[in-house]
Design an enzyme around this catalytic site. Sequence first.
Site, PDB file in Angstrom:
ATOM      1  N   GLY A 120      14.981  10.922  -9.243  1.00 30.33           N
ATOM      2  CA  GLY A 120      14.631  10.034  -8.169  1.00 30.33           C
ATOM      3  C   GLY A 120      14.910   8.592  -8.581  1.00 30.33           C
ATOM      4  N   THR A 164      13.394   1.182 -18.325  1.00 32.19           N
ATOM      5  CA  THR A 164      12.327   0.135 -18.370  1.00 32.19           C
ATOM      6  C   THR A 164      12.359  -0.588 -17.114  1.00 32.19           C
ATOM      7  OG1 THR A 164      11.547  -1.811 -19.330  1.00 32.19           O
ATOM      8  CG2 THR A 164      13.925  -1.418 -19.426  1.00 32.19           C
ATOM      9  N   HIS A 165      11.238  -0.609 -16.267  1.00 34.06           N
ATOM     10  CA  HIS A 165      11.242  -1.167 -14.892  1.00 34.06           C
ATOM     11  C   HIS A 165      10.248  -2.310 -15.006  1.00 34.06           C
ATOM     12  CE1 HIS A 165      11.510  -1.211 -10.679  1.00 34.06           C
ATOM     13  NE2 HIS A 165      10.392  -1.174 -10.538  1.00 34.06           N
ATOM     14  N   ARG A 213      31.321   7.658  -5.994  1.00 39.10           N
ATOM     15  CA  ARG A 213      30.097   7.632  -6.681  1.00 39.10           C
ATOM     16  C   ARG A 213      30.039   8.797  -7.674  1.00 39.10           C
ATOM     17  NH1 ARG A 213      26.178   3.371  -6.636  1.00 39.10           N
ATOM     18  NH2 ARG A 213      24.814   4.198  -8.301  1.00 39.10           N
ATOM     19  N   ASP A 246      13.291   5.261 -10.037  1.00 43.95           N
ATOM     20  CA  ASP A 246      12.183   4.772 -10.680  1.00 43.95           C
ATOM     21  C   ASP A 246      10.858   5.761 -10.443  1.00 43.95           C
ATOM     22  OD1 ASP A 246      13.095   1.538  -9.480  1.00 43.95           O
ATOM     23  OD2 ASP A 246      13.698   2.544 -11.398  1.00 43.95           O
ATOM     24  N   ASP A 251      14.312  10.613 -14.057  1.00 43.41           N
ATOM     25  CA  ASP A 251      14.310  12.038 -13.292  1.00 43.41           C
ATOM     26  C   ASP A 251      15.223  11.627 -11.944  1.00 43.41           C
ATOM     27  OD1 ASP A 251      11.419  12.130 -11.265  1.00 43.41           O
ATOM     28  OD2 ASP A 251      13.292  10.895 -11.324  1.00 43.41           O
TER      29      ASP A 251
END
Length: 204
Positions: free
Chosen positions: A144, A109-110, A66, A146, A142
Site C-alpha cells: 500500500g 520514514t514518513h 512503471r 504508507d 507493504d
Amino acid sequence: ARLVVLVSGSGTNLQALLDAIAADPGGYGAEIVAVGADRDSIVGLERAERAGIPTFVCRVKDHGSREEWDAALAAATGAYAPDLVVSAGFMKIVGKEFLARFGGRVVNTHPALLPSFPGAHAVRDALAYGARVTGCTVHFVDDGVDTGPIIAQGVVEIRDEDDEAALHERIKEVERRLLVDVVGRLARNGYRIEGRKVQIGELG
Ligand code: GRF
C-alpha cells in the site's frame, strides 16, 4: 548488515545514517553499500559520492512503463545484495517486483504519525488540518502507500507560527534520530514481522 538507501532529495536522513556509521563503524551493525535515486542532480547523491559510496539513478521517464521502472529499480538495488533497503525521502511508490524481491526488508520514514496524513504532502496536510501534534513514522513497506507495519514513531508539536518548512524541519530533527535508531536495532538484533506487529531482537 548491508543497506541500500533510496533518496529523492536533500538526503539529510541518509546523512544521519552516514554520520552514525562513521561515528561507530563496528558498533552500528550496518554499512551503506549503495545509494539509489529516482532522479539526477540531488544533494542526496552528492552526499553518497562524498562518502565514497556507489550510487545509481533509476528515472521513470527512462523506462517504457512503471512496471519496467520498478523492475529496473529492483535489479539495480539487488546488484548490491542488500539485507535492508531504507527509503529515506524516496518519493516513488515501489511496485510488485521490487516488493516480491525485497518485501519485509524495506523500511520507510514518513513525516507524519501514520495512519494520519499518508502520501506525498504529509506535513502540509497536518498543518492545514489544524492538528496540534504530528511527527514521523518509521515503518516496513507493504503493497500500500504508507500502510505497512509501524516500527517506531516520534511526536512533534505543531506551533501556531509554523509554516510547512519550519514544521518539516522540526519533524526531520526527530525523524533522523528515529531512523538511525531503528535501522541500527533492526540490523544488530534481527526482527520478525507478525501481522501488524514488529518484534525486534530476542529472536527465539
Ligand atoms: C523526509 O522528511 C521524509 O520523511 C520525507 O521527505 C523528507 C526527506 O528528507 N519523505 P531528506 O531527503 O532525507 O532530507
